[in-house]
Each structure stands twice: as C-alpha cells, then as structure tokens.
Design a protein around this motif. Sequence first.
Motif, PDB file in Angstrom:
ATOM      1  N   LEU A 296      -6.698  23.927 -10.008  1.00 27.52           N
ATOM      2  CA  LEU A 296      -5.459  23.242 -10.382  1.00 27.52           C
ATOM      3  C   LEU A 296      -5.661  21.729 -10.315  1.00 27.52           C
ATOM      4  N   ALA A 297      -6.352  21.268  -9.280  1.00 24.40           N
ATOM      5  CA  ALA A 297      -6.604  19.838  -9.117  1.00 24.40           C
ATOM      6  C   ALA A 297      -7.519  19.305 -10.223  1.00 24.40           C
ATOM      7  N   VAL A 298      -8.569  20.037 -10.515  1.00 20.41           N
ATOM      8  CA  VAL A 298      -9.539  19.597 -11.513  1.00 20.41           C
ATOM      9  C   VAL A 298      -8.905  19.468 -12.894  1.00 20.41           C
ATOM     10  N   PHE A 299      -8.022  20.407 -13.244  1.00 18.64           N
ATOM     11  CA  PHE A 299      -7.430  20.431 -14.580  1.00 18.64           C
ATOM     12  C   PHE A 299      -6.182  19.564 -14.712  1.00 18.64           C
ATOM     13  N   SER A 300      -5.675  19.046 -13.601  1.00 18.46           N
ATOM     14  CA  SER A 300      -4.408  18.314 -13.628  1.00 18.46           C
ATOM     15  C   SER A 300      -4.594  16.851 -14.006  1.00 18.46           C
ATOM     16  N   THR A 301      -3.476  16.233 -14.417  1.00 19.04           N
ATOM     17  CA  THR A 301      -3.467  14.802 -14.713  1.00 19.04           C
ATOM     18  C   THR A 301      -2.283  14.166 -13.994  1.00 19.04           C
ATOM     19  N   TYR A 302      -2.219  12.863 -14.066  1.00 21.21           N
ATOM     20  CA  TYR A 302      -1.102  12.113 -13.487  1.00 21.21           C
ATOM     21  C   TYR A 302       0.231  12.574 -14.065  1.00 21.21           C
ATOM     22  N   ASN A 303       0.240  12.943 -15.335  1.00 22.30           N
ATOM     23  CA  ASN A 303       1.475  13.364 -16.002  1.00 22.30           C
ATOM     24  C   ASN A 303       1.943  14.757 -15.597  1.00 22.30           C
ATOM     25  N   ASP A 304       1.117  15.473 -14.844  1.00 20.17           N
ATOM     26  CA  ASP A 304       1.495  16.811 -14.388  1.00 20.17           C
ATOM     27  C   ASP A 304       2.307  16.771 -13.093  1.00 20.17           C
ATOM     28  N   GLU A 305       2.620  15.586 -12.594  1.00 21.01           N
ATOM     29  CA  GLU A 305       3.308  15.487 -11.311  1.00 21.01           C
ATOM     30  C   GLU A 305       4.631  16.258 -11.273  1.00 21.01           C
ATOM     31  N   PRO A 306       5.468  16.207 -12.311  1.00 18.73           N
ATOM     32  CA  PRO A 306       6.711  17.008 -12.246  1.00 18.73           C
ATOM     33  C   PRO A 306       6.455  18.498 -12.050  1.00 18.73           C
ATOM     34  N   LYS A 307       5.449  19.035 -12.718  1.00 20.95           N
ATOM     35  CA  LYS A 307       5.129  20.456 -12.564  1.00 20.95           C
ATOM     36  C   LYS A 307       4.577  20.741 -11.172  1.00 20.95           C
ATOM     37  N   LEU A 308       3.797  19.824 -10.637  1.00 25.97           N
ATOM     38  CA  LEU A 308       3.261  20.002  -9.292  1.00 25.97           C
ATOM     39  C   LEU A 308       4.369  19.953  -8.242  1.00 25.97           C
ATOM     40  N   LYS A 309       5.352  19.096  -8.452  1.00 24.79           N
ATOM     41  CA  LYS A 309       6.497  19.062  -7.542  1.00 24.79           C
ATOM     42  C   LYS A 309       7.271  20.372  -7.602  1.00 24.79           C
ATOM     43  N   GLU A 310       7.462  20.880  -8.806  1.00 22.02           N
ATOM     44  CA  GLU A 310       8.164  22.156  -8.965  1.00 22.02           C
ATOM     45  C   GLU A 310       7.428  23.273  -8.238  1.00 22.02           C
ATOM     46  N   LEU A 311       6.100  23.239  -8.319  1.00 25.78           N
ATOM     47  CA  LEU A 311       5.293  24.262  -7.650  1.00 25.78           C
ATOM     48  C   LEU A 311       5.427  24.172  -6.138  1.00 25.78           C
ATOM     49  N   ARG A 312       5.325  22.968  -5.585  1.00 26.20           N
ATOM     50  CA  ARG A 312       5.370  22.850  -4.123  1.00 26.20           C
ATOM     51  C   ARG A 312       6.736  23.278  -3.579  1.00 26.20           C
ATOM     52  N   GLU A 313       7.808  22.981  -4.322  1.00 26.32           N
ATOM     53  CA  GLU A 313       9.144  23.407  -3.899  1.00 26.32           C
ATOM     54  C   GLU A 313       9.240  24.931  -3.894  1.00 26.32           C
ATOM     55  N   HIS A 314       8.653  25.558  -4.907  1.00 21.73           N
ATOM     56  CA  HIS A 314       8.698  27.014  -5.031  1.00 21.73           C
ATOM     57  C   HIS A 314       7.874  27.689  -3.938  1.00 21.73           C
ATOM     58  N   ILE A 315       6.758  27.083  -3.577  1.00 24.12           N
ATOM     59  CA  ILE A 315       5.893  27.638  -2.536  1.00 24.12           C
ATOM     60  C   ILE A 315       6.647  27.803  -1.221  1.00 24.12           C
ATOM     61  N   LEU A 316       7.553  26.890  -0.926  1.00 21.32           N
ATOM     62  CA  LEU A 316       8.291  26.946   0.338  1.00 21.32           C
ATOM     63  C   LEU A 316       9.241  28.134   0.414  1.00 21.32           C
ATOM     64  N   GLN A 317       9.462  28.834  -0.687  1.00 19.82           N
ATOM     65  CA  GLN A 317      10.310  30.028  -0.633  1.00 19.82           C
ATOM     66  C   GLN A 317       9.680  31.133   0.210  1.00 19.82           C
ATOM     67  N   ARG A 318       8.407  30.990   0.534  1.00 19.32           N
ATOM     68  CA  ARG A 318       7.769  31.954   1.440  1.00 19.32           C
ATOM     69  C   ARG A 318       8.259  31.778   2.878  1.00 19.32           C
ATOM     70  N   ASN A 319       8.798  30.607   3.192  1.00 22.46           N
ATOM     71  CA  ASN A 319       9.382  30.356   4.519  1.00 22.46           C
ATOM     72  C   ASN A 319       8.414  30.670   5.655  1.00 22.46           C
ATOM     73  N   SER A 320       7.194  30.167   5.545  1.00 24.70           N
ATOM     74  CA  SER A 320       6.182  30.434   6.567  1.00 24.70           C
ATOM     75  C   SER A 320       5.379  29.165   6.853  1.00 24.70           C
ATOM     76  N   ASP A 321       4.678  29.172   7.998  1.00 21.07           N
ATOM     77  CA  ASP A 321       3.796  28.047   8.322  1.00 21.07           C
ATOM     78  C   ASP A 321       2.736  27.871   7.247  1.00 21.07           C
ATOM     79  N   GLU A 322       2.208  29.002   6.755  1.00 18.87           N
ATOM     80  CA  GLU A 322       1.171  28.939   5.719  1.00 18.87           C
ATOM     81  C   GLU A 322       1.691  28.287   4.447  1.00 18.87           C
TER      82      GLU A 322
END
Length: 373
Positions: free
Chosen positions: A325-351
Amino acid sequence: MQKAKICAVVILIALLMSRMGRAESPMIDSLMAQLDLMASAPDSAMERMGDSIASKIEANPNAVAGAIIPELNNSKLTDRQLLAYIWALSFTKDSAAVPPLIDLHQKHSSESVRFRCLSVLADIGGNRAGDYLLSRFDSESNEDTRYYLLNLLAQMQYEKALPRAAEILKVDPQKLYWQPIFIFGKMGDKGVPILLGSLGDKSKNVRMNAIVLLGQWLLSPAAAAPLKERYWQEKDRDCRGLILSAMELVSTDTALSRSFFEDVASKEKDKELAQFARESLDLLKTQRESIAQAAGPKTPSAEKFQIEWSELYKSTGLRGNYDSLAVFSTYNDEPKLKELREHILQRNSDEAMGDYMRVNNIILTNRILLGEK
C-alpha cells in the motif's frame, strides 16, 4: 389496438417479475437456513461461517432485508436466531430496517439483542438511526454504556454527536487513553474543530488528550498554527512537551516548523524542552533523506493502490499488505488513507490502533517525500 399492446406489455412484465421472485426465493430460503445453522453453531464456527454468509447478503441486500425484517416480530425465534438475523441486516444497509430495529430495541427483554440492535443501527447509518442513538446517549447514565453509544456514533461519523464527544476528553490519559483515540480516530477530520477548541480548556486532561489526538493520531495540519500559538500560553510543562511532539508531526510547512523550534530553543527556560526543540531542528535538516532511505523506492500505481486498499478496507485492516500500500501510494491518496485508518478502528482492539499507526506512517512519508516542498 394500442391499448391491447400496452396490456400485453404489462402482463409480460408481471410474468417476468413473478419468475424473478420465484428464482430468488430458493436463494433467500437457503440463506435463512444458513443463518439458522449459524445461530445453532458454537461461537468459533459462527465466525468462520460469517464471511461466506455476508458475501451472499451483499450480493442481494434488498431481498435479504425484505425476508428478515418481518421475522424480527417472530416470537418463536430463539435469541440466538434473532441475533443472527439482526447481524445479517447490517450487511444490507437497508434503511427500511431502522424503524423495526428501534422498535425491537425498545421492546425486547434480552440485553444482548438490545445491544445488537444498537450496533446494527450504526452499521446501517442515516439520520434516523443517528438521532435514535443520540437520544439513547442523552438518556443514559451508565458510563460504560455512554461510551458504547458514543463509539457507535463516532463509527457513523455522526456530526450531531460531536459536542457530546468532547466529554470523552476528560478521561485520564494515563488510564483510559484508548477511549478518546477510538472516538476521535473514527470521527477523523470532522472532530478537529472540537479538539482545537479544547486546547485552552481549564482541564489538563482535556488539553493533553486534545494535543495527542491532533498530533500523534490525526496528524492534522490545521493544528500547526494553533498549537504554535498555544505553546507560549500553556503553563503546564507536560502539555508544552506534548505540543513539541505534536509539532513534529502536524506541520506540512517546513518554514513554520523551523521558526517554531528555533523560538523554543532560544527562548524556552526549561532546559529539557529547549533541548527537545534543538533535536527537532536537527531532525528537520535530515528527515527527507532519512525517510527516503527507510521507505525504499516507491512505484506509484493508482490501480495497484486501489487493489491493496480494497483488501485492507474490506477486512478492517486484517488482510492485505501495508508495505505494498505504501509503495503504490502517492501524496494525493491521503483522503483514501484517512478513510482506511478510520475504518480500521472499527475492530475496537489494541491491534487496530497499531494498524492505524501503520497507515499514519504512510501518510507522513508521502507528505515529506511527495508533498509540496
């Protein structure tokens, strides 16, 4: 003649729709049987069966919702069957399920069923679901339940809940640090104004939580100037130290960062904080080269980025390759990366918090290497 043709067309459409309904019925019957089987299975087996059933629901959500909603009033269902049916509704995203879920939550005696109704209301989303969850939050006195409801509202990014979310900033950051992270981490940039408004709060806990969230977690560029200004107003040493740490992460303006750290290094009377600022200045000189070396070569690709992003998003960060994901990403992908990190927290875990930070590392790397110089 024309009228006869119209009648023939209407009859043909009716026949086709009838055949479609009969073709669809065996699939729905099979799915309902699978839900009943899942309800009778051990918890470990339920989890394994869940992915397959969820995919089938998502392939025909309206038909599934249409079959399940009437069953919510079936008094012959066991609680486990009802829990399975309610769970299935979360994958339909059908707003028609909101009123019966609210009704079920109000009437059912089982606490597990009631809580599942609340969770699925958040999954389905929309104003009616959000307003109901907010009304439950306002009428609830139990702290754990209030947090549960606020967490669901944050999952929905329900903006009407933001003023209530401010109360979570009062928790002790040494003991309950994770609560503000999950609430404001899920809210994302929508929560930034509330956090900025909390930088001058009289409560040290509120100020500390706001600074850490703006810096370490949200990486908010909008916080750079307010944090710089707040540093010289802040009397508490711990909060000033947190501001220094945050300023290393939030500012995308190298000149602003350099000016701030130079001022602190020359004017700060606390020796340790002044030394921190000097080390931050040294870091600014070499960070681009150091990060480029650590990150390795990047080969941006919108298509490959989307493939990796979709896999990670669908699994809330459990499946997929963060390095790719890091290798293929660009600066302009930041909105999508933010959306992903917010969604990841739905697991509600330390991991989940750890995986959120992995996405933050990608965002930071892209800002420094690929953003505006």
